[in-house]
Design a protein around this motif. Structure first.
Motif, short mmCIF file in Angstrom:
data_model
loop_
_atom_site.label_atom_id
_atom_site.label_comp_id
_atom_site.label_asym_id
_atom_site.label_seq_id
_atom_site.Cartn_x
_atom_site.Cartn_y
_atom_site.Cartn_z
N TYR A 285 0.84 -1.21 0.07
CA TYR A 285 -0.06 -0.12 0.11
C TYR A 285 0.89 1.25 0.03
CZ TYR A 285 -4.39 -2.57 0.69
OH TYR A 285 -5.28 -3.52 0.56
N ARG A 286 2.05 1.08 -0.45
CA ARG A 286 2.94 2.22 -0.62
C ARG A 286 2.25 3.43 -1.66
NH1 ARG A 286 7.87 2.54 1.66
NH2 ARG A 286 8.57 3.97 -0.25
N GLY A 287 2.20 4.51 -1.02
CA GLY A 287 1.23 5.67 -2.06
C GLY A 287 -0.12 5.41 -2.09
N ALA A 288 -0.70 4.85 -1.14
CA ALA A 288 -2.13 4.50 -1.06
C ALA A 288 -2.62 5.71 -0.29
CB ALA A 288 -2.51 3.32 -0.37
N ALA A 289 -1.99 6.46 0.52
CA ALA A 289 -2.45 7.62 0.89
C ALA A 289 -2.60 8.80 0.22
CB ALA A 289 -1.48 8.13 2.21
N LEU B 207 2.82 11.61 -7.53
CA LEU B 207 3.43 11.18 -6.15
C LEU B 207 3.34 9.80 -5.87
CD1 LEU B 207 1.70 14.30 -4.39
CD2 LEU B 207 4.14 14.32 -5.01
N LYS B 208 2.17 9.29 -6.46
CA LYS B 208 2.05 7.87 -6.19
C LYS B 208 3.28 6.95 -6.81
CE LYS B 208 -0.57 5.52 -8.81
NZ LYS B 208 -1.73 4.91 -9.81
N ILE B 209 3.64 7.27 -8.14
CA ILE B 209 4.41 6.66 -8.90
C ILE B 209 5.70 6.43 -8.05
CG2 ILE B 209 5.94 6.45 -10.86
CD1 ILE B 209 3.28 7.15 -12.53
N GLN B 210 6.18 7.54 -7.53
CA GLN B 210 7.51 7.64 -6.87
C GLN B 210 7.53 6.87 -5.64
OE1 GLN B 210 9.20 9.51 -8.80
NE2 GLN B 210 7.04 10.13 -9.60
N LEU B 211 6.47 6.79 -5.07
CA LEU B 211 6.52 5.76 -3.71
C LEU B 211 6.23 4.54 -4.22
CD1 LEU B 211 4.13 8.15 -1.54
CD2 LEU B 211 6.46 7.80 -1.44
N SER C 111 16.75 -6.96 2.69
CA SER C 111 16.26 -7.25 4.00
C SER C 111 14.94 -6.70 4.32
CB SER C 111 17.40 -6.19 5.05
OG SER C 111 17.04 -5.01 4.36
N THR C 112 14.54 -7.02 5.63
CA THR C 112 13.14 -6.63 6.22
C THR C 112 13.25 -5.21 6.84
OG1 THR C 112 13.39 -7.92 8.10
CG2 THR C 112 12.41 -9.23 6.19
N THR C 113 14.13 -4.54 6.69
CA THR C 113 14.22 -3.41 7.34
C THR C 113 13.19 -2.50 6.70
OG1 THR C 113 16.23 -2.83 6.04
CG2 THR C 113 16.75 -3.61 8.47
N LYS C 114 13.13 -1.17 7.08
CA LYS C 114 12.23 -0.25 6.27
C LYS C 114 12.66 0.27 5.07
CE LYS C 114 9.96 4.29 7.07
NZ LYS C 114 9.99 5.56 7.90
N LEU C 115 11.78 -0.11 4.07
CA LEU C 115 12.01 0.30 2.71
C LEU C 115 12.53 1.63 2.52
CD1 LEU C 115 12.36 -1.07 -0.24
CD2 LEU C 115 9.99 0.19 -0.36
N VAL C 116 13.68 2.07 1.99
CA VAL C 116 14.20 3.53 1.65
C VAL C 116 14.05 3.94 -0.07
CG1 VAL C 116 15.32 3.42 3.91
CG2 VAL C 116 16.69 2.58 1.74
N ALA C 117 13.94 5.01 -0.07
CA ALA C 117 14.11 5.28 -1.45
C ALA C 117 15.42 6.03 -1.56
CB ALA C 117 13.04 6.41 -1.96
N THR C 118 15.89 6.24 -3.13
CA THR C 118 17.40 6.97 -3.13
C THR C 118 17.18 8.46 -2.81
OG1 THR C 118 16.82 7.32 -5.32
CG2 THR C 118 18.04 5.11 -4.90
N ASN C 119 18.55 8.82 -2.44
CA ASN C 119 18.46 10.20 -1.94
C ASN C 119 18.41 11.25 -2.86
OD1 ASN C 119 19.09 11.97 0.03
ND2 ASN C 119 21.24 12.36 -0.79
N THR C 120 18.47 10.82 -4.36
CA THR C 120 18.05 11.77 -5.29
C THR C 120 16.53 11.62 -5.84
OG1 THR C 120 18.95 10.00 -7.11
CG2 THR C 120 20.55 11.70 -5.91
N VAL D 227 11.43 8.84 1.99
CA VAL D 227 10.67 9.94 1.57
C VAL D 227 9.18 9.73 1.69
CG1 VAL D 227 12.30 10.79 0.05
CG2 VAL D 227 10.59 9.13 -0.64
N SER D 228 8.48 10.74 1.92
CA SER D 228 7.02 10.68 1.97
C SER D 228 6.45 11.60 0.90
CB SER D 228 6.65 11.46 3.13
OG SER D 228 6.86 12.71 3.19
N ALA D 229 5.08 11.34 0.58
CA ALA D 229 4.42 11.99 -0.68
C ALA D 229 4.50 13.65 -0.08
CB ALA D 229 3.21 11.65 -0.64
N THR D 230 4.23 13.93 1.07
CA THR D 230 4.58 15.28 1.41
C THR D 230 6.00 15.94 0.96
OG1 THR D 230 2.84 14.99 3.20
CG2 THR D 230 4.29 16.93 3.27
N GLN D 231 6.87 15.33 1.44
CA GLN D 231 8.46 15.67 1.13
C GLN D 231 8.61 15.64 -0.45
OE1 GLN D 231 10.21 12.41 3.16
NE2 GLN D 231 11.03 13.81 4.84
#
Length: 332
Positions: A66-70, A127-131, A148-157, A175-179
């Motif tokens: 559900y990443r990007g569902a918000a 916004l949805k596609i990035q997430l 790994s099962t750690t929190k998924l992260v997006a690249t810094n760029t 990152v979040s949709a707001t950011q």
């Protein structure tokens, strides 16, 4: 039925509820569609929709689907409401003396609805596609090592580089949709949120041109008499069939839109300068079949969305809410 068709607030409520319910049900499939469409030859992380969903749950947990569902849940209400209400408005304007519309006029009404909805659809999809695609990029960068099962992260760029840069960062951050929205607006202004507007128009206008006339005619076939409404189940099936047909028909446009709006690129993934450049590069490097990536997923997403929407109209949920709550002032 006449009162239901003339109540704009009821149309907005029906479209909004239908969008929220539909998105909640089918969003994981939409996530799989985005990730499958963004894959390039030789860099496939997922083999199919089910493979994508299974790997997503394993690496990101259940809510990873559900990443990007918000973003969708926030904006799908105005998006679906505008689309359905605009189509009804244009149909009323194009009809004369209460007579039925020709197929051509039904297509014109659908075209108008598609053009209106992109005001909300484009930033929502951006916004949805990035997430949604962040998990694919993370998996691609770690391949062949298991994620790994750690929190998924997006690249810094995600947004700090220009739209057409293909540089991939090795330092990730969440990152979040707001950011994303804030950084896009800060660096590129309002047009940053509307990157891919042309591709969105190319997808949504033909979709509406196909969907609305097809639904109207399928639904008409189920009416027991000219003045009666079609049965509940017939309205739902008509919405599903029309939605899935239109979704598959415009899937090549959806692939182009997804590629153009994906700001973050994996290794060896090139950027595109526009619609024509995107189409030519996909055709040359991946072949015509690439334009059908995610078509099955998209059909499975759109069919229930519009089936549910038509059921909301059929059941008169918006009218019931307006008649039984203080919101009835809106229809006065």
């Amino acid at each position: 039925m006449a009162q239901q068709q003339n109540s704009l607030p009821a149309k907005l409520i029906n479209g909004g509820i239908a969008g929220i319910v539909g998105v909640t049900c089918v969003f994981p499939i939409d996530l799989a569609k985005t990730r499958l469409q963004n894959q390039r030859p030789g860099q496939q992380v997922y083999k199919s929709m089910m493979d994508c969903l299974v790997k997503t749950v394993r690496s990101e947990g259940f809510f990873g689907m559900y990443r990007g569902a918000a973003v969708n849940l926030t904006l799908v209400t105005p998006e679906k409401a505008i689309k359905l209400a605009a189509n009804d408005f244009f149909r009323q304007q194009l009809s004369k003396n209460g007579k039925g519309l020709t197929v051509f006029k039904e297509m014109l009404a659908g075209c108008g609805a598609g053009m209106c909805q992109v005001v909300v659809t484009t930033p929502m999809e951006m916004l949805k596609i990035q997430l949604q695609d962040a998990g694919r990029l993370a998996a691609q960068q770690q391949k062949p090592v298991m994620m790994s099962t750690t929190k998924l992260v997006a690249t810094n760029t995600v947004l700090s580089r220009s739209f057409n840069s293909c540089t991939v960062s090795s330092a990730p951050r969440a990152v979040s949709a707001t950011q994303i929205a804030k950084e896009l607006f800060h660096t590129h202004g309002i047009q940053g949120l509307y990157k891919g507007l042309g591709a969105t128009l190319i997808r949504d206008v033909p979709f509406s041109i196909v969907y609305f006339p097809l639904f109207a005619n399928l639904n008409h076939m189920g009416k027991p008499s000219p003045d009666a409404a079609s049965p509940f189940y017939w309205a739902f099936m008509s919405g599903c069939v029309a939605g899935s047909t239109a979704a598959v028909a415009v899937n090549p446009c959806d692939v182009v839109k997804t590629r153009l709006q994906s700001l973050n690129k994996g290794s060896a993934e090139e950027a595109y300068s526009g619609v024509v450049d995107c189409v030519s590069k996909i055709m040359r490097k991946e072949g015509p079949s690439a334009f059908l990536k995610g078509a099955g997923c998209r059909a499975l997403v759109i069919a229930p969305l519009f089936g549910i929407a038509q059921v909301m109209y059929f059941a008169g949920v918006g009218e019931y809410i307006l008649d039984n709550t203080p919101l009835n002032l809106l229809s006065a």
